[in-house]
Design a protein around this motif. Structure first.
Motif, PDB file in Angstrom:
ATOM      1  N   ARG A 164       0.852  -1.199   0.000  1.00  0.00           N
ATOM      2  CA  ARG A 164       0.000   0.000   0.000  1.00  0.00           C
ATOM      3  C   ARG A 164       0.884   1.244   0.000  1.00  0.00           C
ATOM      4  O   ARG A 164       1.769   1.389   0.835  1.00  0.00           O
ATOM      5  N   ARG A 165       0.632   2.123  -0.954  1.00  0.00           N
ATOM      6  CA  ARG A 165       1.294   3.425  -1.009  1.00  0.00           C
ATOM      7  C   ARG A 165       0.343   4.411  -1.678  1.00  0.00           C
ATOM      8  O   ARG A 165      -0.698   4.023  -2.220  1.00  0.00           O
ATOM      9  N   VAL A 166       0.693   5.679  -1.657  1.00  0.00           N
ATOM     10  CA  VAL A 166      -0.182   6.731  -2.186  1.00  0.00           C
ATOM     11  C   VAL A 166       0.354   7.222  -3.530  1.00  0.00           C
ATOM     12  O   VAL A 166       1.549   7.503  -3.671  1.00  0.00           O
ATOM     13  N   ILE A 174      -2.689   2.921  -3.670  1.00  0.00           N
ATOM     14  CA  ILE A 174      -2.333   1.778  -4.511  1.00  0.00           C
ATOM     15  C   ILE A 174      -2.122   0.579  -3.599  1.00  0.00           C
ATOM     16  O   ILE A 174      -1.406   0.656  -2.612  1.00  0.00           O
ATOM     17  N   VAL A 175      -2.783  -0.540  -3.894  1.00  0.00           N
ATOM     18  CA  VAL A 175      -2.710  -1.712  -3.025  1.00  0.00           C
ATOM     19  C   VAL A 175      -1.983  -2.884  -3.667  1.00  0.00           C
ATOM     20  O   VAL A 175      -1.695  -3.867  -2.985  1.00  0.00           O
ATOM     21  N   MET A 176      -1.672  -2.773  -4.982  1.00  0.00           N
ATOM     22  CA  MET A 176      -1.118  -3.950  -5.656  1.00  0.00           C
ATOM     23  C   MET A 176      -0.407  -3.507  -6.929  1.00  0.00           C
ATOM     24  O   MET A 176      -0.785  -2.520  -7.561  1.00  0.00           O
ATOM     25  N   ALA A 177       0.649  -4.203  -7.267  1.00  0.00           N
ATOM     26  CA  ALA A 177       1.344  -3.982  -8.531  1.00  0.00           C
ATOM     27  C   ALA A 177       1.406  -5.306  -9.291  1.00  0.00           C
ATOM     28  O   ALA A 177       1.734  -6.349  -8.722  1.00  0.00           O
ATOM     29  N   VAL A 178       1.056  -5.245 -10.604  1.00  0.00           N
ATOM     30  CA  VAL A 178       1.119  -6.418 -11.469  1.00  0.00           C
ATOM     31  C   VAL A 178       2.265  -6.199 -12.450  1.00  0.00           C
ATOM     32  O   VAL A 178       2.284  -5.197 -13.169  1.00  0.00           O
ATOM     33  N   GLY A 179       3.222  -7.093 -12.454  1.00  0.00           N
ATOM     34  CA  GLY A 179       4.400  -6.859 -13.283  1.00  0.00           C
ATOM     35  C   GLY A 179       4.895  -8.099 -13.999  1.00  0.00           C
ATOM     36  O   GLY A 179       4.586  -9.227 -13.617  1.00  0.00           O
ATOM     37  N   ARG A 180       5.679  -7.821 -15.070  1.00  0.00           N
ATOM     38  CA  ARG A 180       6.257  -8.918 -15.856  1.00  0.00           C
ATOM     39  C   ARG A 180       7.558  -8.443 -16.487  1.00  0.00           C
ATOM     40  O   ARG A 180       7.712  -7.264 -16.806  1.00  0.00           O
ATOM     41  N   GLN A 181       8.453  -9.354 -16.648  1.00  0.00           N
ATOM     42  CA  GLN A 181       9.737  -9.034 -17.291  1.00  0.00           C
ATOM     43  C   GLN A 181       9.544  -8.973 -18.811  1.00  0.00           C
ATOM     44  O   GLN A 181       8.854  -9.807 -19.399  1.00  0.00           O
ATOM     45  N   ILE A 182      10.118  -7.934 -19.423  1.00  0.00           N
ATOM     46  CA  ILE A 182      10.115  -7.839 -20.895  1.00  0.00           C
ATOM     47  C   ILE A 182      11.374  -8.550 -21.397  1.00  0.00           C
ATOM     48  O   ILE A 182      12.505  -8.130 -21.096  1.00  0.00           O
ATOM     49  N   ARG A 183      11.155  -9.641 -22.145  1.00  0.00           N
ATOM     50  CA  ARG A 183      12.288 -10.462 -22.589  1.00  0.00           C
ATOM     51  C   ARG A 183      12.379 -10.446 -24.112  1.00  0.00           C
ATOM     52  O   ARG A 183      11.361 -10.387 -24.818  1.00  0.00           O
ATOM     53  N   SER A 184      13.575 -10.532 -24.625  1.00  0.00           N
ATOM     54  CA  SER A 184      13.804 -10.547 -26.074  1.00  0.00           C
ATOM     55  C   SER A 184      13.326 -11.870 -26.656  1.00  0.00           C
ATOM     56  O   SER A 184      13.665 -12.939 -26.149  1.00  0.00           O
ATOM     57  N   ARG A 185      12.530 -11.775 -27.710  1.00  0.00           N
ATOM     58  CA  ARG A 185      12.057 -13.014 -28.349  1.00  0.00           C
ATOM     59  C   ARG A 185      13.191 -13.775 -29.003  1.00  0.00           C
ATOM     60  O   ARG A 185      13.192 -15.011 -29.025  1.00  0.00           O
TER      61      ARG A 185
END
Length: 586
Positions: A164-166, A174-185
């Motif tokens: 949780r942050r403002v 903000i209660v949640m972060a959704v993330g993913r690594q960007i990888r080279s194909r």
């Protein structure tokens, strides 16, 4: 001769009265109605909450799926991968063009969304390349670790980070972060990260649009039981749900259980979303559940009151003659409890109440006889024994004192003889005075001081005496000559046979609503005396105290370091005093 009427038993009278009043029908109706209402209300509540949970889980599932689809789409964009793979730029214009291309792709994604979504595209050096906000890369780190490090170890999998942050731009939580690594194909290496922040408002909107019970709370958890948000408490994001119930929630798809949280008894309902495996838990206070049931029961209670009033009227009319003798007997018993024993129960009729009254009258007669024949005799015997024990103290002391005066006269110590005779006169006047057997602590201590004058004259510097009496208890009364036999025992059987100088301490104090008299000496110790009669004085005082105050009080002997301590314990509340009652330390 007239035939004797068969008496109607009291049990039969009561049975007929209650049948007429209708207790059994009313009770039977109450049980059936309560059972039907309970089943109906329980089924209604369960269905309502279950439907509510399913709606919340579907909406929350859909919201998070939207964020995941956006991050997946951006991370798979070849154009973004190509831009992030560049490490250096020859000029500012090329870098600006690439930044514009990222903005164009991201905005094309955001344009399709109705939600305000904060998105951050970050290079592998963890520097911002694109952000919908005005600030740099947010801090995704707490005691559980760094979100970027967690993503790097995920091999390109989609991850979430609950915290949780403002948001500085919109002042939203903000209660949640959704993330993913960007990888080279092509090469498969890491090029950077795409992260979407999830506002608490998204979940608040879901909770506001669903029906909830008064004072209830709804939690949304991830599949590991970490709290993403809840309806009432916004400071628990990132913490685990209560450990006592978490294992049950994680292992099962849905269910119901009762729990105690923050000293409130809840019924907990939970379910699991289809795609994101989110856990939605709704806590409803048991008091609220029974409140709805009480509303339905209230109608029935009104009807019960009406019938009960009718039953009371009938009962008062029919039971008046039945209850009257019972009340009379009860009142007589209360008078007996208060000490009035010259009383009889008037016997009318031949039923069980009459028989009980006759037995009661016989019992009172027997009690009076026993009091006169046994209790009074025992009391007189106890008083005689008390008088004999008190008288036993004085000759024992007088004999020892006269022996001392005799030896001092032989040694021509006329001043010592005069001092001892004067002190002895005061002691004897105190002992044989016509006063009652109880004296104040101050008088008893004064008499001990007269006794010690005699003994100090006899023994010289053989011992020292220290007396400490709490000031606020000096007016409380104790048994006359209670301390002198104990002090005498300390001198003759303790100090006299000791090599060197001794000490005697007399401490009088109140503790735990009791009075204590401690006589301590550092003589040869209890049981080691070669003189005859050790312990006789102690036993006499112990018996006097027990006769006066009861077996719970008396004299005890114990070792305290180099001192032998003889302690007398008596209750203070039985004491009277001459002037005003002093404060007793509890």
């Amino acid at each position: 001769m007239a035939k004797e009427r068969k008496p109607i038993h009291f049990k039969e009278k009561l049975f007929r009265s209650f049948i007429i009043v209708g207790i059994i029908p009313l009770l039977f109706m109450a049980i059936i109605s309560y059972y039907n209402i309970s089943v109906f209300t329980e089924d209604k509540i369960n269905k309502s909450i279950t439907e509510n949970l399913n709606i919340i889980s579907r909406l929350a599932d859909s919201t998070l799926s939207t964020f995941i689809n956006m991050t997946n789409y951006i991370s798979e964009q070849e154009e973004i991968q190509a831009i992030l793979s560049k490490t250096n730029y020859d000029n500012y214009e090329d870098r600006f063009k690439d930044t514009q291309r990222i903005y164009k792709i991201a905005n094309s994604v955001l344009a399709t969304q109705t939600l305000d979504v904060p998105i951050h595209i970050i290079d592998k050096n963890r520097k911002t390349r694109f952000s919908t906000t005005d600030y740099l890369v947010p801090i995704y780190e707490d005691s559980r670790g760094n979100f970027f490090d967690i993503i790097d170890g995920s091999e390109g999998k989609q991850l979430s980070f609950i915290h949780r942050r403002v948001d500085g731009k919109y002042s939203k939580d903000i209660v949640m972060a959704v993330g993913r690594q960007i990888r080279s194909r092509n090469e498969g290496g890491s090029l950077g990260y795409v992260i979407s922040d999830v506002y608490d408002d998204y979940f608040n909107d879901i909770l506001k649009n669903t029906r909830t019970y008064e004072k209830n709370n709804v939690y949304i958890l991830d599949k590991n039981g970490t709290i993403i948000t809840d309806k009432l408490h916004k400071n628990r994001t990132g913490f685990k749900f209560d450990e006592g119930y978490l294992d049950q929630i994680i292992k099962n798809e849905k269910g119901v259980f009762e729990c105690n949280l923050d000293n409130i008894h809840y019924r907990a309902y939970y379910t699991t979303s289809d795609h994101m495996a989110l856990k939605v838990v709704e806590l409803v206070p048991i008091s609220v559940i029974y409140k709805e049931r009480a509303i339905i029961i209230a109608i029935f209670i009104i009807l019960m009151i009406v019938f009960s009033i009718m039953a009371v009227i009938a009962s008062l009319t029919l039971s008046r003659n039945i209850s009257k003798p019972i009340n009379e007997l009860s009142n007589i018993m209360k008078k007996v409890e208060e000490g009035e024993r010259n009383i009889n129960f008037p016997i009318i009729g031949n039923d069980e109440i009459a028989q009980l009254g006759k037995s009661f009258n016989d019992m009172i007669k027997e009690i009076n006889r026993l009091i006169e024949e046994v209790y009074i005799k025992q009391f007189l015997l106890q008083q005689a024994e008390f008088t004999a024990l008190k008288a036993q103290v004085n000759p024992h002391f007088l004999y020892n004192t006269l022996q001392s005066i005799n030896w001092m006269a032989k040694l021509n110590d006329f001043e010592g003889v005069s001092t001892m005779v004067t002190a002895l006169g005061k002691f004897l006047r105190y002992s044989i005075s016509s006063h009652e057997d109880l004296v104040t602590i101050g008088q008893e201590i004064e008499q001990i001081q007269n006794y010690l004058i005699i003994q100090k004259t006899r023994y010289g510097d053989k011992f020292e005496v220290f007396i400490d009496v709490e000031e606020n208890i000096k007016n409380y009364k104790v048994l006359k000559l209670m301390l002198q036999p104990i002090v005498e025992n300390s001198i003759i059987h303790g100090i006299e046979q000791k090599i060197g100088k001794g000490e005697i301490k007399i401490n009088v104090y109140a503790r735990d609503r009791k009075l204590y008299f401690d006589i301590l000496d550092n003589g040869i110790g209890f049981g080691n005396s070669t003189a005859k009669g050790e312990g006789i004085g102690i036993n006499d005082v112990d018996r006097r105290v027990k006769i006066q105050y009861g077996d719970a009080f008396g004299v005890s002997v114990e070792k305290k370091g180099e001192f032998t301590c003889v302690s007398i314990k008596i209750p203070y509340n039985d004491n009277l005093h001459y002037e005003k009652k002093g404060d007793i330390n509890d």
